[in-house]
Scaffold this motif. Structure first.
Motif, PDB file in Angstrom:
ATOM      1  N   PRO A 175       0.831  -1.200   0.000  1.00  0.00           N
ATOM      2  CA  PRO A 175       0.000   0.000   0.000  1.00  0.00           C
ATOM      3  C   PRO A 175       0.873   1.260   0.000  1.00  0.00           C
ATOM      4  O   PRO A 175       1.991   1.257   0.535  1.00  0.00           O
ATOM      5  CB  PRO A 175      -0.803  -0.139   1.294  1.00  0.00           C
ATOM      6  CG  PRO A 175      -0.869  -1.623   1.527  1.00  0.00           C
ATOM      7  CD  PRO A 175       0.456  -2.156   1.070  1.00  0.00           C
ATOM      8  N   LEU A 176       0.366   2.339  -0.570  1.00  0.00           N
ATOM      9  CA  LEU A 176       1.188   3.520  -0.843  1.00  0.00           C
ATOM     10  C   LEU A 176       1.184   4.554   0.279  1.00  0.00           C
ATOM     11  O   LEU A 176       1.566   5.708   0.071  1.00  0.00           O
ATOM     12  CB  LEU A 176       0.715   4.156  -2.152  1.00  0.00           C
ATOM     13  CG  LEU A 176       1.066   3.337  -3.400  1.00  0.00           C
ATOM     14  CD1 LEU A 176       0.271   3.817  -4.613  1.00  0.00           C
ATOM     15  CD2 LEU A 176       2.555   3.404  -3.686  1.00  0.00           C
ATOM     16  N   THR A 177       0.827   4.150   1.478  1.00  0.00           N
ATOM     17  CA  THR A 177       0.691   5.074   2.596  1.00  0.00           C
ATOM     18  C   THR A 177       1.988   5.823   2.889  1.00  0.00           C
ATOM     19  O   THR A 177       1.996   7.058   3.015  1.00  0.00           O
ATOM     20  CB  THR A 177       0.221   4.326   3.854  1.00  0.00           C
ATOM     21  OG1 THR A 177      -0.834   3.429   3.506  1.00  0.00           O
ATOM     22  CG2 THR A 177      -0.262   5.297   4.911  1.00  0.00           C
ATOM     23  N   ASN A 178       3.092   5.101   3.020  1.00  0.00           N
ATOM     24  CA  ASN A 178       4.372   5.750   3.329  1.00  0.00           C
ATOM     25  C   ASN A 178       4.784   6.730   2.239  1.00  0.00           C
ATOM     26  O   ASN A 178       5.337   7.802   2.531  1.00  0.00           O
ATOM     27  CB  ASN A 178       5.484   4.704   3.490  1.00  0.00           C
ATOM     28  CG  ASN A 178       5.339   3.871   4.732  1.00  0.00           C
ATOM     29  OD1 ASN A 178       4.702   4.273   5.700  1.00  0.00           O
ATOM     30  ND2 ASN A 178       5.935   2.682   4.711  1.00  0.00           N
ATOM     31  N   ILE A 179       4.547   6.367   1.000  1.00  0.00           N
ATOM     32  CA  ILE A 179       4.971   7.222  -0.120  1.00  0.00           C
ATOM     33  C   ILE A 179       4.137   8.500  -0.144  1.00  0.00           C
ATOM     34  O   ILE A 179       4.665   9.593  -0.396  1.00  0.00           O
ATOM     35  CB  ILE A 179       4.869   6.468  -1.457  1.00  0.00           C
ATOM     36  CG1 ILE A 179       5.557   5.102  -1.360  1.00  0.00           C
ATOM     37  CG2 ILE A 179       5.462   7.297  -2.584  1.00  0.00           C
ATOM     38  CD1 ILE A 179       6.995   5.152  -0.897  1.00  0.00           C
ATOM     39  N   ALA A 180       2.850   8.388   0.123  1.00  0.00           N
ATOM     40  CA  ALA A 180       2.001   9.579   0.193  1.00  0.00           C
ATOM     41  C   ALA A 180       2.456  10.492   1.327  1.00  0.00           C
ATOM     42  O   ALA A 180       2.497  11.723   1.171  1.00  0.00           O
ATOM     43  CB  ALA A 180       0.545   9.175   0.382  1.00  0.00           C
ATOM     44  N   LEU A 181       2.799   9.908   2.467  1.00  0.00           N
ATOM     45  CA  LEU A 181       3.271  10.710   3.600  1.00  0.00           C
ATOM     46  C   LEU A 181       4.604  11.382   3.273  1.00  0.00           C
ATOM     47  O   LEU A 181       4.834  12.537   3.660  1.00  0.00           O
ATOM     48  CB  LEU A 181       3.413   9.824   4.836  1.00  0.00           C
ATOM     49  CG  LEU A 181       2.098   9.342   5.463  1.00  0.00           C
ATOM     50  CD1 LEU A 181       2.366   8.266   6.518  1.00  0.00           C
ATOM     51  CD2 LEU A 181       1.318  10.506   6.065  1.00  0.00           C
TER      52      LEU A 181
END
Length: 342
Positions: free
Chosen positions: A154-160
């Motif tokens: 999931p792209l959570t870290n990249i969005a943050l």
């Protein structure tokens, strides 16, 4: 009466393959790379690719909740790197769950701990205390050249990272993510798991203006291994190859029990190998948007490559989308990877 042999217009646009935009590492100049991952059966093989391929300089592995709980994913990353003889690669723990919405896990596929029934020896190295996003930011800041990122969860870290450190965007050379599909999904008929797990984060990433390659189900469902790979891996001398065979057997057995045949798509490894091998994946340029609503298409990556619609709607393609791969060549590459590991 109409003639049933006469077909109408196709219901989808056949995008033509185009030259890739993702950078390529070389043996002479390896590409600096961060893997953001939720290990994960296929993640284990993706990390192996980054450790072995001489075209890649693996700077770090960061974890995110997805295939399993983030704490399991972090520990799996540490232990896999130890198994592969890469204890020098730092690991940092990232987001537990999505920016918004419910927590999604794929433990029914990967097992409660993420690696099936496999138990790996504990690693001597411990997790970096600063956390995934801060570690990525520090590495970007310190690198003399832009750094590629392969998010395979999931792209959570990249969005943050994008939202918290916008001034570092020029230090990101490319994002080659495993996720999405311009066709059918797997978590739902609409959505692939990594995007479905955090559509809000995915929307931020696809709207960021950063160069992106989407390695989705359209190509990864052709990057498959079957049980014949087990005998090939078992003839290799290292513990890593024996572990890979064990992980794959777990997946084959589970797939067979579900009546889906005895194959496994090695989704995540394709995203990593795209940075190392120029002609492994065929891509086409698409304009991709993410459905982050609460409706039945939540998590869908809506890809459009139709020239008429793009011109009419004044849209430009915003990413490469992987469409083709040579399955046999891919299998041979994976065996070669594990032949070079301890």
């Amino acid at each position: 009466m109409s003639n049933p042999s006469v077909l109408g217009w196709p219901t989808f646009h056949h995008a033509k393959l185009t030259p890739r935009t993702a950078p390529l590492g070389t043996v002479a100049k390896p590409l600096p790379l961060i893997i953001d991952s939720d290990p994960g059966l296929d993640d284990a093989l993706a990390i192996a690719c980054a450790v072995v391929r001489p075209e890649i300089n693996l700077l770090a592995v960061t974890s995110v909740g997805g295939n399993a709980d983030v704490h399991h994913c972090t520990e799996n990353a540490l232990r896999l790197l130890h198994l592969y003889g890469a204890d020098d690669v730092p690991v940092a723990e990232g987001a537990v769950g999505p920016l918004t919405g419910p927590l999604e896990r794929a433990t029914e596929v990967h097992g409660e701990g993420g690696l099936g029934n496999t138990k790996l020896p504990k690693a001597p190295r411990t997790v970096e205390p600063e956390g995934a996003v801060a570690l990525m930011a520090r590495l970007l800041e310190a690198s003399p050249e832009p750094v590629a990122i392969a998010p395979v969860g999931p792209l959570t870290n990249i969005a943050l990272l994008i939202r918290s450190y916008p001034h570092l965007s020029p230090k990101i050379s490319h994002i080659c993510l495993m996720g999405g599909s311009v066709g059918e999904g797997n978590s739902s008929a609409s959505a692939e798991f990594n995007i479905y797990a955090d559509p809000t984060a995915a929307e931020i990433v696809f709207n960021s203006g950063l160069p992106i390659t989407m390695i989705g189900l359209d190509v990864t469902h052709h990057a498959t291994l079957d049980r014949s790979i087990l005998d090939r891996l078992k003839t290799l001398p290292g513990a890593s190859a024996k572990t890979a065979a064990e992980l794959l057997k777990f997946s084959f057995d589970r797939s067979a029990a579900w009546g889906q045949g005895e194959k496994m798509a090695i989704h995540d490894a394709v995203a990593v190998l795209h940075f190392a091998i120029p002609d492994l994946v065929g891509v086409a340029r698409y304009h991709v948007v993410v459905d982050a609503t609460q409706g039945p298409a939540r998590g869908r990556t809506i890809g459009d490559a139709n020239p008429y619609r793009l011109k009419r709607d004044k849209l430009e393609p915003n990413c490469d989308v992987g469409l083709t791969i040579d399955s046999q060549r891919f299998a041979d590459i994976m065996v070669d990877i594990y032949s070079k590991l301890p």
